[in-house]
Design a protein around this motif. Structure first.
Motif, mmCIF file in Angstrom:
data_model
loop_
_atom_site.group_PDB
_atom_site.id
_atom_site.type_symbol
_atom_site.label_atom_id
_atom_site.label_comp_id
_atom_site.label_asym_id
_atom_site.label_seq_id
_atom_site.Cartn_x
_atom_site.Cartn_y
_atom_site.Cartn_z
ATOM 1 N N TYR A 1 1.024 -1.073 0.244
ATOM 2 C CA TYR A 1 0.190 0.241 -0.009
ATOM 3 C C TYR A 1 0.675 0.732 0.090
ATOM 4 O O TYR A 1 0.475 2.393 -0.902
ATOM 5 N N GLY B 1 3.540 0.963 -1.828
ATOM 6 C CA GLY B 1 4.574 1.577 -2.528
ATOM 7 C C GLY B 1 5.805 1.285 -2.317
ATOM 8 O O GLY B 1 7.195 1.476 -2.884
ATOM 9 N N PRO C 1 -0.566 3.092 -4.420
ATOM 10 C CA PRO C 1 -0.295 3.340 -5.537
ATOM 11 C C PRO C 1 -1.132 2.483 -6.627
ATOM 12 O O PRO C 1 -1.841 1.448 -5.440
ATOM 13 N N ALA C 2 -1.079 2.672 -7.839
ATOM 14 C CA ALA C 2 -2.436 2.008 -8.127
ATOM 15 C C ALA C 2 -2.831 0.637 -9.180
ATOM 16 O O ALA C 2 -3.252 -0.143 -8.772
ATOM 17 N N HIS C 3 -0.822 -0.240 -8.884
ATOM 18 C CA HIS C 3 -1.149 -1.245 -8.701
ATOM 19 C C HIS C 3 -1.771 -1.956 -7.415
ATOM 20 O O HIS C 3 -1.684 -3.276 -7.434
ATOM 21 N N TYR C 4 -1.637 -1.345 -6.674
ATOM 22 C CA TYR C 4 -2.151 -1.953 -5.403
ATOM 23 C C TYR C 4 -3.524 -3.246 -4.599
ATOM 24 O O TYR C 4 -3.350 -3.699 -4.849
#
Length: 230
Positions: free
Chosen positions: A183, A185, A222-225
């Protein structure tokens, strides 16, 4: 009725929330800010740590390892092949070894320092140890993370899951700690494809969805989370 005293970014609390999800058990979540040293909470768990699980008419069950064992003893058998502890004594030893690796060693060296510096200290007073995060502490934790990630990658390359052929508490413990710092990053996923692929498999499980849907005001993930495919 299950009540879980937890903190959303406590890795040990996340581990138990994943376990409850795998067992299909609902719980009422009560946020506990351990740095406040609340007397009522300390009466339940003098160690002052989360998580603590409460069931109607029973004494408090403190600590992730103890709660995990309790859940296996009381609910594990009905899961059959999906039980989170193996049937063999050797298998159980390996799961407990890895649970300790992540809940103790990984927490002390990586997730504990990073969550404390980047999350908890935002809400702590100066007297409680709050303030600006320590760059030195975070640098050491991120350095430690690299060899832990390599170890996860080695396990993932040599086994179907971290402790053997099927998901166990070992996978949930590792993923819980990684999720808290992911979360933030802080996980260098590009350094180990096997570890990354394993984590995608675990975070795609339904029990993970509540964790991925939680956000901390002022500190976006971050967006990938939340991306199940990264």
């Amino acid at each position: 009725m299950i009540t879980l005293f937890h903190h959303a970014f406590c890795p040990h609390s996340r581990f138990i929330r994943l376990a409850l999800g795998e067992y299909g058990l609902e719980s009422e979540l009560v946020e506990e800010r351990i740095w406040d040293r609340d007397e009522a909470f300390l009466a339940m768990n003098p160690a002052g740590t989360t998580p603590v699980m409460m069931l109607d008419g029973q004494p408090p069950i403190p600590g992730a390892a103890i709660i995990a064992e309790y859940l296996d003893e009381t609910h594990g058998e009905r899961l059959g092949e999906r039980r989170l502890m193996p049937a063999t004594s050797a298998g159980r030893v390996e799961v407990r070894r890895l649970m300790s690796w992540f809940n103790d060693k990984f927490y002390d060296e990586v997730s504990g320092p990073l969550v404390t510096e980047r999350v908890y200290k935002r809400f702590m007073t100066a007297e409680q140890g709050g303030g600006a995060p320590s760059t030195e502490v975070m640098r050491a934790a991120r350095s430690n993370l690299r060899y832990h990630l390599a170890y996860i990658g080695w396990l993932a390359r040599t086994r179907n899951f971290l402790a053997g052929d099927r998901p166990t508490y070992a996978d949930l413990a590792a993923a819980a700690h990684l999720s808290a710092i992911d979360y933030l990053g802080d996980v260098p996923w590009t350094e180990d494809d096997a570890a990354k692929a394993w984590y995608v498999r675990i975070k795609s499980r339904p029990s993970f969805r509540p964790l991925l849907n939680e956000w901390l005001a002022g500190l976006p993930a971050p967006a990938h989370y939340i991306d199940l495919d990264f």
